[in-house]
Design a protein around this motif. Structure first.
Motif, PDB file in Angstrom:
ATOM      1  N   ASN A 144       0.857  -1.180   0.000  1.00 25.78           N
ATOM      2  CA  ASN A 144       0.000   0.000   0.000  1.00 25.78           C
ATOM      3  C   ASN A 144       0.899   1.238   0.000  1.00 25.78           C
ATOM      4  O   ASN A 144       1.472   1.578   1.030  1.00 25.78           O
ATOM      5  N   PRO A 145       1.071   1.907  -1.138  1.00 25.07           N
ATOM      6  CA  PRO A 145       2.033   3.025  -1.224  1.00 25.07           C
ATOM      7  C   PRO A 145       1.817   4.116  -0.181  1.00 25.07           C
ATOM      8  O   PRO A 145       2.782   4.610   0.413  1.00 25.07           O
ATOM      9  N   LYS A 146       0.583   4.503   0.065  1.00 25.80           N
ATOM     10  CA  LYS A 146       0.303   5.556   1.047  1.00 25.80           C
ATOM     11  C   LYS A 146       0.677   5.096   2.449  1.00 25.80           C
ATOM     12  O   LYS A 146       1.317   5.836   3.214  1.00 25.80           O
ATOM     13  N   VAL A 187       4.476   5.044   3.249  1.00 25.20           N
ATOM     14  CA  VAL A 187       5.025   6.349   3.631  1.00 25.20           C
ATOM     15  C   VAL A 187       4.683   6.673   5.078  1.00 25.20           C
ATOM     16  O   VAL A 187       5.523   7.130   5.851  1.00 25.20           O
ATOM     17  N   GLU A 188       3.442   6.403   5.475  1.00 26.22           N
ATOM     18  CA  GLU A 188       3.001   6.691   6.839  1.00 26.22           C
ATOM     19  C   GLU A 188       3.787   5.867   7.865  1.00 26.22           C
ATOM     20  O   GLU A 188       4.194   6.376   8.914  1.00 26.22           O
ATOM     21  N   GLU A 210       9.737   8.515   1.767  1.00 26.73           N
ATOM     22  CA  GLU A 210       9.080   8.442   0.474  1.00 26.73           C
ATOM     23  C   GLU A 210      10.103   8.579  -0.640  1.00 26.73           C
ATOM     24  O   GLU A 210      11.273   8.905  -0.393  1.00 26.73           O
ATOM     25  N   SER A 252      -3.774  -3.306   6.158  1.00 27.99           N
ATOM     26  CA  SER A 252      -3.261  -2.927   4.840  1.00 27.99           C
ATOM     27  C   SER A 252      -4.000  -3.664   3.736  1.00 27.99           C
ATOM     28  O   SER A 252      -4.487  -4.786   3.933  1.00 27.99           O
TER      29      SER A 252
END
Length: 373
Positions: free
Chosen positions: A203-205, A208-209, A214, A257
């Motif tokens: 899950n790309p978002k 980052v979290e 990033e 996720s």
């Protein structure tokens, strides 16, 4: 059987629903009503009963069901010098909008390991092997350990002790190497690295979290996670089978996720030097089978097509059809079948009964025998 290696055609990830009397014993211990010896006696009895049931339904791999743990990963970390924990007051991790009550875990100094409690835990299960079964040990992957203490929330604390992430990475590899030697000396020949890092990275978002990184920095972090896992695997004895389970979260039938394997397939499937992958494929959150074409060499794939998150039994014909679909990307003789995750990654367990748990495992075996004979 002690020289045979997982996976088997019908297999499971490792954790099982805790019996009610085991949960009560743990509560009694925390409240000071019983001592450690009394709790251990209950754990021992429950594990013996679990292993007998596993044998009864015809599985060839046994575990302790993670009955001595609160969580699939943190209890392992607590066995390291330099790691402490305390009871959380509020849920500290969100799984699909449900707050998870998982102990706060933090570093108090540089890490090392000697006489890890999981070694004795394994010896207990090892003694229950027979001519038809072999014990396996499940632990969080080196990358999981590293990611936990270098994520966006804990990195600053880690750097107080290590100064650089590189120095911490070196100690993770060293400590894991020492644990692997201890567990190997105890007779372990099947080690499973449970890994939610890759399950988050799909899950790309969320990636980052979780990492606080990033772009190029995130890509370098992924490469480091891969290297940590491979460095530990490279140090292991040749006859120790090391497999991995990739998870998107499994707390009280929830998840943290979603995402297909496509974005991590080149690294995870192409370059991680494990013997086999236990992969979640129980719903649309996992995407399609196309990334399996990236599986390198002769590595094996255990298809997690039967869910542990819901009690309803899957349709046998539908599961077989999905196996045939996966066969387009990887030969059938390198495919295996299991539930998508454990039944109780944390002691709260998923939302199904023990009877429903065993029905799931019986279905997995029935399907595997029909497909592979």
């Amino acid at each position: 059987m002690s020289t045979l290696h997982a996976p088997f055609r019908y297999d499971f990830v490792g954790s099982f629903l805790r019996p009610a009397h085991l949960k009560q014993a743990r509560l009694d211990f925390e409240a000071g009503r019983i001592d450690q010896a009394a709790l251990t006696a209950v754990e021992d009895d429950c594990i013996r009963e679990l292993v007998e049931k596993i044998k009864e339904i015809g599985y060839h791999v046994i575990t302790d069901g993670e009955f001595r743990r609160s969580t699939w990963h943190l209890d392992f970390m607590w066995g390291f010098n330099g790691v402490e924990h305390r009871k959380t007051v509020d849920g500290n991790t969100t799984f699909n909008a449900e707050a998870a009550m998982i102990d706060d875990t933090y570093m108090t100094g540089k890490i090392s390991v000697k006489n890890h409690p999981f070694v004795d835990h394994f010896k207990f299960v090892k003694a229950l092997e027979d001519e038809n079964t072999v014990a396996k040990q499940t632990i969080p992957s080196p990358g999981q350990f590293y990611a936990y203490f270098t994520g966006s929330e804990l990195l600053k604390k880690t750097l107080e002790f290590y100064g650089t992430e590189e120095a911490f990475a070196e100690d993770v590899v060293k400590a894991y190497g020492e644990f692997v030697q201890e567990i190997y000396a105890a007779g372990c020949r099947n080690l499973q690295l449970d890994d939610c890092v890759w399950g988050g990275m799909v899950n790309p978002k969320l990636a980052v979290e979780l990492t606080g990184r990033e772009g190029a920095e995130l890509e370098a972090y992924k490469a480091l996670i891969l290297k940590l896992n491979n460095d530990v695997i490279a140090q292991a004895p040749e006859d120790l089978a090391i497999n991995t389970h990739v998870c998107r979260g499994n707390y009280h039938s929830t998840y943290f996720s979603s995402g297909a394997y496509d974005g991590v397939a080149d690294l995870l499937f192409g370059e991680e030097n494990v013997n086999a992958y236990y992969l979640e494929y129980d719903d649309e959150r996992s995407g399609g089978f196309e990334p399996l074409a990236k599986i390198s060499a002769e590595k094996k794939v255990v298809l997690g097509l039967v869910t542990t998150k819901r009690p309803e039994l899957e349709d046998k014909a539908a599961v077989i059809a999905r196996i045939r679909e996966a066969e387009k990307y990887i030969p059938l003789d390198r495919l295996y079948l299991s539930p998508q995750c454990g039944f109780a990654s944390c002691e709260i367990g998923n939302k199904l009964t023990e009877e429903e748990q065993w029905a799931k495992l019986k279905l997995v075996k029935e399907i595997a025998e029909e497909v592979w004979g």
